[in-house]
Design a protein around this motif. Structure first.
Motif, mmCIF file in Angstrom:
data_model
loop_
_atom_site.group_PDB
_atom_site.id
_atom_site.type_symbol
_atom_site.label_atom_id
_atom_site.label_comp_id
_atom_site.label_asym_id
_atom_site.label_seq_id
_atom_site.Cartn_x
_atom_site.Cartn_y
_atom_site.Cartn_z
ATOM 1 N N VAL A 89 -40.251 -7.230 70.459
ATOM 2 C CA VAL A 89 -39.312 -8.356 70.404
ATOM 3 C C VAL A 89 -39.284 -8.939 68.993
ATOM 4 O O VAL A 89 -38.222 -9.166 68.415
ATOM 5 C CB VAL A 89 -39.691 -9.442 71.438
ATOM 6 N N ASN A 90 -40.468 -9.145 68.432
ATOM 7 C CA ASN A 90 -40.548 -9.667 67.068
ATOM 8 C C ASN A 90 -39.795 -8.796 66.090
ATOM 9 O O ASN A 90 -39.105 -9.279 65.205
ATOM 10 C CB ASN A 90 -42.008 -9.713 66.600
ATOM 11 N N PHE A 91 -39.978 -7.496 66.278
ATOM 12 C CA PHE A 91 -39.377 -6.534 65.358
ATOM 13 C C PHE A 91 -37.857 -6.621 65.415
ATOM 14 O O PHE A 91 -37.191 -6.643 64.384
ATOM 15 C CB PHE A 91 -39.860 -5.127 65.723
ATOM 16 N N LEU A 92 -37.311 -6.687 66.641
ATOM 17 C CA LEU A 92 -35.858 -6.794 66.793
ATOM 18 C C LEU A 92 -35.332 -8.079 66.183
ATOM 19 O O LEU A 92 -34.294 -8.096 65.535
ATOM 20 C CB LEU A 92 -35.472 -6.720 68.276
ATOM 21 N N GLN A 93 -36.085 -9.175 66.404
ATOM 22 C CA GLN A 93 -35.665 -10.451 65.822
ATOM 23 C C GLN A 93 -35.676 -10.370 64.303
ATOM 24 O O GLN A 93 -34.777 -10.866 63.638
ATOM 25 C CB GLN A 93 -36.604 -11.572 66.274
ATOM 26 N N LEU A 94 -36.717 -9.705 63.801
ATOM 27 C CA LEU A 94 -36.846 -9.578 62.352
ATOM 28 C C LEU A 94 -35.666 -8.788 61.785
ATOM 29 O O LEU A 94 -35.109 -9.144 60.753
ATOM 30 C CB LEU A 94 -38.178 -8.896 62.021
ATOM 31 N N GLU A 95 -35.265 -7.735 62.485
ATOM 32 C CA GLU A 95 -34.127 -6.941 62.017
ATOM 33 C C GLU A 95 -32.847 -7.786 61.954
ATOM 34 O O GLU A 95 -32.138 -7.781 60.947
ATOM 35 C CB GLU A 95 -33.905 -5.711 62.911
ATOM 36 N N THR A 96 -32.585 -8.523 63.049
ATOM 37 C CA THR A 96 -31.405 -9.389 63.083
ATOM 38 C C THR A 96 -31.468 -10.409 61.951
ATOM 39 O O THR A 96 -30.487 -10.662 61.254
ATOM 40 C CB THR A 96 -31.348 -10.149 64.430
ATOM 41 N N ASN A 97 -32.660 -10.995 61.796
ATOM 42 C CA ASN A 97 -32.838 -12.023 60.770
ATOM 43 C C ASN A 97 -32.664 -11.474 59.358
ATOM 44 O O ASN A 97 -32.126 -12.154 58.486
ATOM 45 C CB ASN A 97 -34.222 -12.670 60.898
ATOM 46 N N LEU A 98 -33.154 -10.252 59.146
ATOM 47 C CA LEU A 98 -33.050 -9.644 57.810
ATOM 48 C C LEU A 98 -31.590 -9.376 57.455
ATOM 49 O O LEU A 98 -31.157 -9.619 56.330
ATOM 50 C CB LEU A 98 -33.824 -8.318 57.767
ATOM 51 N N ARG A 99 -30.860 -8.879 58.443
ATOM 52 C CA ARG A 99 -29.451 -8.600 58.224
ATOM 53 C C ARG A 99 -28.710 -9.886 57.847
ATOM 54 O O ARG A 99 -27.929 -9.936 56.908
ATOM 55 C CB ARG A 99 -28.867 -8.017 59.520
ATOM 56 N N ARG A 100 -29.026 -10.948 58.600
ATOM 57 C CA ARG A 100 -28.392 -12.234 58.357
ATOM 58 C C ARG A 100 -28.805 -12.820 57.008
ATOM 59 O O ARG A 100 -27.996 -13.419 56.299
ATOM 60 C CB ARG A 100 -28.768 -13.202 59.475
ATOM 61 N N ALA A 101 -30.077 -12.611 56.680
ATOM 62 C CA ALA A 101 -30.600 -13.151 55.419
ATOM 63 C C ALA A 101 -29.820 -12.614 54.229
ATOM 64 O O ALA A 101 -29.504 -13.346 53.293
ATOM 65 C CB ALA A 101 -32.087 -12.802 55.281
ATOM 66 N N LEU A 102 -29.504 -11.330 54.290
ATOM 67 C CA LEU A 102 -28.761 -10.708 53.193
ATOM 68 C C LEU A 102 -27.347 -11.301 53.118
ATOM 69 O O LEU A 102 -26.860 -11.629 52.039
ATOM 70 C CB LEU A 102 -28.708 -9.189 53.411
ATOM 71 N N GLU A 103 -26.728 -11.470 54.301
ATOM 72 C CA GLU A 103 -25.371 -12.023 54.336
ATOM 73 C C GLU A 103 -25.334 -13.483 53.885
ATOM 74 O O GLU A 103 -24.391 -13.921 53.234
ATOM 75 C CB GLU A 103 -24.793 -11.934 55.757
ATOM 76 N N ARG A 104 -26.370 -14.239 54.262
ATOM 77 C CA ARG A 104 -26.357 -15.676 53.979
ATOM 78 C C ARG A 104 -27.021 -16.076 52.674
ATOM 79 O O ARG A 104 -27.191 -17.263 52.389
ATOM 80 C CB ARG A 104 -27.055 -16.427 55.122
ATOM 81 N N GLY A 105 -27.455 -15.086 51.935
ATOM 82 C CA GLY A 105 -28.058 -15.389 50.636
ATOM 83 C C GLY A 105 -29.408 -16.075 50.714
ATOM 84 O O GLY A 105 -29.707 -16.967 49.925
ATOM 85 N N GLU A 106 -30.244 -15.658 51.685
ATOM 86 C CA GLU A 106 -31.581 -16.269 51.799
ATOM 87 C C GLU A 106 -32.614 -15.586 50.912
ATOM 88 O O GLU A 106 -33.743 -16.044 50.791
ATOM 89 C CB GLU A 106 -32.055 -16.226 53.268
ATOM 90 N N PHE A 107 -32.252 -14.470 50.305
ATOM 91 C CA PHE A 107 -33.179 -13.759 49.424
ATOM 92 C C PHE A 107 -33.050 -14.269 47.995
ATOM 93 O O PHE A 107 -31.982 -14.696 47.558
ATOM 94 C CB PHE A 107 -32.894 -12.257 49.421
ATOM 95 N N LYS A 108 -34.182 -14.192 47.290
ATOM 96 C CA LYS A 108 -34.192 -14.459 45.860
ATOM 97 C C LYS A 108 -35.089 -13.429 45.200
ATOM 98 O O LYS A 108 -35.998 -12.913 45.852
ATOM 99 C CB LYS A 108 -34.779 -15.852 45.582
ATOM 100 N N VAL A 109 -34.838 -13.154 43.944
ATOM 101 C CA VAL A 109 -35.750 -12.290 43.215
ATOM 102 C C VAL A 109 -36.599 -13.160 42.295
ATOM 103 O O VAL A 109 -36.059 -14.013 41.591
ATOM 104 C CB VAL A 109 -34.983 -11.223 42.393
ATOM 105 N N ASN A 110 -37.912 -12.984 42.374
ATOM 106 C CA ASN A 110 -38.808 -13.634 41.417
ATOM 107 C C ASN A 110 -39.248 -12.612 40.376
ATOM 108 O O ASN A 110 -39.181 -11.405 40.615
ATOM 109 C CB ASN A 110 -40.037 -14.213 42.128
ATOM 110 N N TYR A 111 -39.707 -13.134 39.233
ATOM 111 C CA TYR A 111 -40.032 -12.264 38.109
ATOM 112 C C TYR A 111 -41.434 -12.552 37.606
ATOM 113 O O TYR A 111 -41.739 -13.681 37.233
ATOM 114 C CB TYR A 111 -39.009 -12.476 36.987
ATOM 115 N N GLN A 112 -42.287 -11.534 37.642
ATOM 116 C CA GLN A 112 -43.649 -11.713 37.134
ATOM 117 C C GLN A 112 -43.780 -11.045 35.764
ATOM 118 O O GLN A 112 -43.522 -9.840 35.628
ATOM 119 C CB GLN A 112 -44.675 -11.121 38.098
ATOM 120 N N PRO A 113 -44.205 -11.815 34.758
ATOM 121 C CA PRO A 113 -44.324 -11.255 33.410
ATOM 122 C C PRO A 113 -45.326 -10.095 33.357
ATOM 123 O O PRO A 113 -46.358 -10.121 34.016
ATOM 124 C CB PRO A 113 -44.863 -12.433 32.578
#
Ligand code: C2E
Ligand code: CA
Ligand code: CA
Ligand code: CA
Length: 281
Positions: free
Chosen positions: A21-45
């Motif tokens: 169940v968690n896995f399925l929720q995570l998949e749905t959430n990941l798909r939505r995250a990409l569409e809704r701009g919830e991701f950010k890229v951080n940069y480590q020197p």
């Protein structure tokens, strides 16, 4: 957990169900995250251990979930990998990273030779049109391929050697630099290493952390550095956390370091500040 009598519990079954169940929720959430701009890229020197200057950044994905808050890549990257969503997510990371780096290069004279290192997952690497995607991204961002570094792990190469070699060579034709990430932790592809167009070995932090005490890990780091140099490769040590680490790594001939001693992964804005201040260590 279900009581099956006589002290036996069916913990395992319900646990498996919860995980599914968690896995399925995570998949749905990941798909939505990409569409809704919830991701950010951080940069480590990534820092030159001799000079103390920044030579580049590693791009590290961050996910801020609207309810759950920050979710660790250790949790969601494996799920993204398993569902195949890592392909569009990884492409988004590449695009962001190339365009951020291009901005820094244009904005600051002392940043014009900086590189960005992007993690490429096994699934992404196996994608048919990876090379076309990368060409598009370089063209759109205006970044020269020689400033892009791709990090792959030994697992990308193992069991897939001929195909991997051919893709790596085509990336090399675009002057893209190639790193082996977490070096030393994977299945050994050592016997093939000299026939692959790899530029950099990244020593996993599990080897770096103990080198401030006198022990065998120092010998392992030394062996990796010697191997790399004999194959004309450079070495980046991951997980550099103390001044003693820096000192030891310098003595061992390691060129570059990355870790909390220098900086945690930074937002693009904080990385811009660091560059504006011409920060040095
Ligand atoms: P990695 O590629 O080995 O990245 C290095 C990890 O070590 C990062 O964890 C970084 O924040 C952490 N780190 C850096 N310096 C130190 C230090 O001094 N001490 C300690 N203890 N840790 C340090 P992070 O950001 O949580 O990422 C974990 C993993 O998730 C990465 O390991 C990488 O395998 C994966 N990942 C992150 N972003 C991406 C991405 O865009 N694409 C793919 N395919 N994988 C990614
Ligand atoms: Ca990496
Ligand atoms: Ca790594
Ligand atoms: Ca690691």
């Amino acid at each position: 957990a279900k009581d099956l009598g006589k002290g036996r519990y069916r913990v395992f079954d319900s646990g498996m169900h919860d995980r599914a169940v968690n896995f399925l929720q995570l998949e749905t959430n990941l798909r939505r995250a990409l569409e809704r701009g919830e991701f950010k890229v951080n940069y480590q020197p990534i820092v030159d251990l001799q000079e103390g200057g920044i030579v580049g950044f590693e791009a590290l994905l961050r996910w801020h979930h609207p309810e759950r808050g920050h979710i660790s890549p250790a949790e969601f990257i494996p799920a993204a990998e398993e569902t195949g969503l890592i392909v569009p997510i990884g492409e988004w990371v590449l695009r962001q990273s190339c365009s951020h780096l291009r901005n820094w290069q244009c904005q600051y004279d002392h940043a014009k030779n900086l590189t960005v290192s992007v993690n490429i997952s096994v699934k992404q690497f196996a994608q048919i049109d990876l090379l076309n995607r990368i060409d598009d991204i370089l063209k759109d961002s205006g970044l020269n391929g020689k400033f892009l570094k791709l990090e792959i792990t030994e697992s990308t190469i193992v069991g897939n050697y001929e195909v991997a070699k051919s893709i790596l060579e085509q990336l090399k034709n675009r002057n893209i630099q190639l790193s082996i990430d977490d070096f030393g932790t994977g299945y050994s592809s050592l016997s093939h290493l000299h026939r692959l167009p790899v530029d950099i070995l990244k020593i996993d932090r599990s080897f770096v952390d103990p080198i401030d005490e006198d022990n065998d890990e120092r010998e392992i780091v030394q062996a990796i550095v010697t191997l790399a140099h004999s194959l004309n490769m450079n070495v980046i040590a991951e997980g550099v956390e103390t001044a003693v680490h820096v000192e030891q790594l310098r003595n061992l001939g390691c060129e570059y370091g990355q870790g909390y001693y220098f900086s945690k992964p930074l937002t693009a804005e904080a990385a811009t500040d660091l560059l504006a201040r011409k920060h040095h260590w």
